[in-house]
Scaffold this motif. Structure first.
Motif, PDB file in Angstrom:
ATOM      1  N   ASN A 214       0.620  -1.305   0.018  1.00 21.78           N
ATOM      2  CA  ASN A 214       0.053   0.085  -0.027  1.00 21.78           C
ATOM      3  C   ASN A 214       0.778   1.316  -0.091  1.00 21.78           C
ATOM      4  OD1 ASN A 214      -2.828  -0.712   0.241  1.00 21.78           O
ATOM      5  ND2 ASN A 214      -1.946  -2.109   1.414  1.00 21.78           N
ATOM      6  N   PHE A 215       2.081   1.289   0.723  1.00 21.75           N
ATOM      7  CA  PHE A 215       2.947   2.291   0.790  1.00 21.75           C
ATOM      8  C   PHE A 215       3.469   2.554  -0.750  1.00 21.75           C
ATOM      9  CE2 PHE A 215       4.658   2.004   5.185  1.00 21.75           C
ATOM     10  CZ  PHE A 215       3.328   2.623   5.811  1.00 21.75           C
ATOM     11  N   ARG A 216       3.828   1.310  -1.342  1.00 18.53           N
ATOM     12  CA  ARG A 216       4.394   1.604  -2.464  1.00 18.53           C
ATOM     13  C   ARG A 216       3.260   2.180  -3.891  1.00 18.53           C
ATOM     14  NH1 ARG A 216       5.103  -2.391  -6.702  1.00 18.53           N
ATOM     15  NH2 ARG A 216       4.481  -3.975  -5.376  1.00 18.53           N
ATOM     16  N   LYS A 217       2.177   1.655  -3.593  1.00 23.52           N
ATOM     17  CA  LYS A 217       1.002   2.099  -4.588  1.00 23.52           C
ATOM     18  C   LYS A 217       0.393   3.613  -3.895  1.00 23.52           C
ATOM     19  CE  LYS A 217       0.734  -1.747  -6.949  1.00 23.52           C
ATOM     20  NZ  LYS A 217       0.681  -1.740  -8.544  1.00 23.52           N
ATOM     21  N   ARG A 218       1.166   4.125  -2.893  1.00 22.50           N
ATOM     22  CA  ARG A 218       0.683   5.176  -2.504  1.00 22.50           C
ATOM     23  C   ARG A 218      -0.718   5.377  -2.158  1.00 22.50           C
ATOM     24  NH1 ARG A 218       3.794   9.995  -2.139  1.00 22.50           N
ATOM     25  NH2 ARG A 218       5.945   9.668  -2.610  1.00 22.50           N
ATOM     26  N   ARG A 219      -1.464   4.430  -1.514  1.00 22.03           N
ATOM     27  CA  ARG A 219      -2.774   4.291  -1.083  1.00 22.03           C
ATOM     28  C   ARG A 219      -3.148   4.637   0.274  1.00 22.03           C
ATOM     29  NH1 ARG A 219      -3.464  -1.007  -4.563  1.00 22.03           N
ATOM     30  NH2 ARG A 219      -2.540  -2.194  -2.636  1.00 22.03           N
ATOM     31  N   TYR A 220      -4.430   4.818   0.499  1.00 21.87           N
ATOM     32  CA  TYR A 220      -4.958   5.142   1.862  1.00 21.87           C
ATOM     33  C   TYR A 220      -5.567   4.033   2.438  1.00 21.87           C
ATOM     34  CZ  TYR A 220      -3.871  10.276   0.471  1.00 21.87           C
ATOM     35  OH  TYR A 220      -3.361  11.275   0.072  1.00 21.87           O
ATOM     36  N   SER A 221      -5.720   4.085   3.748  1.00 22.10           N
ATOM     37  CA  SER A 221      -6.708   3.165   4.227  1.00 22.10           C
ATOM     38  C   SER A 221      -8.040   4.087   4.930  1.00 22.10           C
ATOM     39  CB  SER A 221      -5.900   2.413   5.672  1.00 22.10           C
ATOM     40  OG  SER A 221      -5.708   3.192   6.557  1.00 22.10           O
ATOM     41  N   ILE A 222      -9.189   3.309   5.358  1.00 24.40           N
ATOM     42  CA  ILE A 222     -10.137   3.934   5.827  1.00 24.40           C
ATOM     43  C   ILE A 222     -10.165   3.547   7.165  1.00 24.40           C
ATOM     44  CG2 ILE A 222     -12.509   4.255   5.779  1.00 24.40           C
ATOM     45  CD1 ILE A 222     -12.479   4.186   2.760  1.00 24.40           C
ATOM     46  N   MET A 223     -10.397   4.157   8.306  1.00 23.94           N
ATOM     47  CA  MET A 223     -10.774   3.871   9.570  1.00 23.94           C
ATOM     48  C   MET A 223     -11.911   4.689  10.184  1.00 23.94           C
ATOM     49  SD  MET A 223      -6.963   3.541  11.166  1.00 23.94           S
ATOM     50  CE  MET A 223      -5.492   3.341  10.115  1.00 23.94           C
ATOM     51  N   PRO A 224     -12.564   3.945  10.995  1.00 22.56           N
ATOM     52  CA  PRO A 224     -13.859   4.656  11.698  1.00 22.56           C
ATOM     53  C   PRO A 224     -13.818   5.321  12.630  1.00 22.56           C
ATOM     54  CG  PRO A 224     -13.353   2.120  12.339  1.00 22.56           C
ATOM     55  CD  PRO A 224     -12.370   2.648  11.607  1.00 22.56           C
ATOM     56  N   LYS A 225     -14.729   6.096  13.023  1.00 20.34           N
ATOM     57  CA  LYS A 225     -14.563   7.155  13.805  1.00 20.34           C
ATOM     58  C   LYS A 225     -14.619   6.790  15.266  1.00 20.34           C
ATOM     59  CE  LYS A 225     -18.013   9.965  14.890  1.00 20.34           C
ATOM     60  NZ  LYS A 225     -18.913  11.266  14.940  1.00 20.34           N
ATOM     61  N   VAL A 226     -15.252   5.495  15.523  1.00 22.15           N
ATOM     62  CA  VAL A 226     -15.353   4.687  16.804  1.00 22.15           C
ATOM     63  C   VAL A 226     -14.532   3.239  16.551  1.00 22.15           C
ATOM     64  CG1 VAL A 226     -17.277   6.006  17.531  1.00 22.15           C
ATOM     65  CG2 VAL A 226     -17.581   3.762  16.064  1.00 22.15           C
ATOM     66  N   ASN A 227     -14.270   2.933  17.559  1.00 25.25           N
ATOM     67  CA  ASN A 227     -13.550   1.388  17.344  1.00 25.25           C
ATOM     68  C   ASN A 227     -14.461   0.387  17.273  1.00 25.25           C
ATOM     69  OD1 ASN A 227     -11.165  -0.290  17.353  1.00 25.25           O
ATOM     70  ND2 ASN A 227     -11.956  -1.128  19.585  1.00 25.25           N
ATOM     71  N   LEU A 228     -14.595  -0.409  16.209  1.00 28.67           N
ATOM     72  CA  LEU A 228     -15.410  -1.469  15.841  1.00 28.67           C
ATOM     73  C   LEU A 228     -14.909  -2.950  16.018  1.00 28.67           C
ATOM     74  CD1 LEU A 228     -16.661  -0.028  12.467  1.00 28.67           C
ATOM     75  CD2 LEU A 228     -17.761   0.036  14.478  1.00 28.67           C
ATOM     76  N   ILE A 229     -13.734  -3.154  16.506  1.00 31.01           N
ATOM     77  CA  ILE A 229     -13.027  -4.479  16.650  1.00 31.01           C
ATOM     78  C   ILE A 229     -12.316  -4.395  17.835  1.00 31.01           C
ATOM     79  CG2 ILE A 229     -11.269  -6.056  15.841  1.00 31.01           C
ATOM     80  CD1 ILE A 229     -13.633  -5.822  13.672  1.00 31.01           C
TER      81      ILE A 229
END
Length: 309
Positions: A214-229
């Protein structure tokens, strides 16, 4: 739920049974179960693995279930990565849960909505269920974009996993990728050391290689506003998360409200990324002081009602 789910299991029948019950309650389109084989030098491990297999095989009659059961132990690196590759060979998109990750029910709908919304957006690499704000910060949108990738319960696409490698000998490419993504030398050193060790098999893991892709592809992740796990697997039987008293052990999970409030722009924030960075390495003194003062200011103006939490 119109999504498949992959469950990656090993030697903890209690955790596997609990997670499987949760996944079944969401009625996914298909359930993939990958179980690694026992290690030869571990007392009673074969018995525990066989118990996990026995629980899974209760559903062997169902067309909803597919199984990948390793006769021998493949380890965290090959075992997990081969399971994910198997999953994405059969599915365009879906949810991945290891047996120690227990999700809130809203996690599944959150993944379903966002896997559809960003399916063809190559800027996004994955959707995480993790939030490590620990009640010190909050946002108005339902989720945010991050430079960092947390895999305690996540979802992604075949198009994002394509190109994953467990092993690589290209130190030059690794160094170039890290230097292009990060300015701070301490952070560069952290990623260079851990990613190189993972690629060369000095650490038996799969996740640094996924982060690197993901770093190499210059991508982002999505994370939630509250903890779901909640990671409920800390302890002696865990491979990496052995510290029972860790503040990350069995974190509270919170219901995410729907419909989701989407960010207006796809961009990261140094404020939200801060909470990921501080988990992974010790931040410079000036940065710790800056965020400490920022949080004090943020709490003060929240208390007087100038902004809403």
């Amino acid at each position: 739920m119109n999504l498949p789910v992959l469950i990656i299991a090993f030697n903890r029948p209690d955790l596997f049974s609990k997670l499987l019950a949760k996944v079944l309650s969401m009625n996914p389109t298909r359930i993939y179960i990958s179980i690694d084989g026992p290690r030869e030098n571990k007392d009673n491990e074969r018995m525990r693995v066989e118990e996990v297999i026995s629980i899974a095989k209760q559903y062997s009659h169902s067309n909803q279930f597919l199984f990948k059961i390793n006769e021998k132990n493949m380890g965290c690196g090959e075992g997990v990565s081969s399971a994910i590759s198997w999953f994405f060979q059969n599915e365009e998109k879906g949810i991945i849960l290891e047996d120690d990750c227990y999700p809130n029910e809203s996690f599944f709908k959150y993944c379903e909505v966002l896997l559809t919304k960003y399916e063809n957006d190559d800027r996004i690499g994955m959707i995480s269920g993790d939030n490590f704000f620990l009640s010190q910060y909050s946002i108005q949108d339902s989720y945010y974009f991050s430079t960092y990738f947390h895999i305690w319960g996540w979802a992604s696409w075949r198009r994002a996993w394509d190109g994953y490698q467990l092993r690589s000998s290209s130190k030059v490419e690794i160094e170039e990728t890290i230097n292009n993504n990060f300015l701070n030398q301490e952070e560069r050193n952290f990623w260079l050391d851990n990613i190189t060790n993972a690629f060369f098999g000095l650490v038996d893991t799969w996740d640094y290689q996924w982060v690197y892709l993901n770093f190499r592809k210059r991508r982002y992740s999505i994370m939630p506003k509250v903890n779901l796990i909640s990671n409920i697997g800390f302890g002696e039987l865990a491979t990496h998360t052995k510290e029972k008293n860790s503040k990350l052990s069995s974190m509270d999970i919170v219901e995410l409200n729907f419909p989701l409030l989407h960010p207006q722009k796809i961009k990261t924030s140094i404020l939200t990324d801060y909470f990921s960075r501080r988990l992974m390495f010790r931040l410079p003194f000036w940065e710790r002081i800056f965020y400490y003062l920022f949080r004090l200011f943020y709490l003060m103006i929240t208390k007087v009602g100038l902004i809403k939490r």
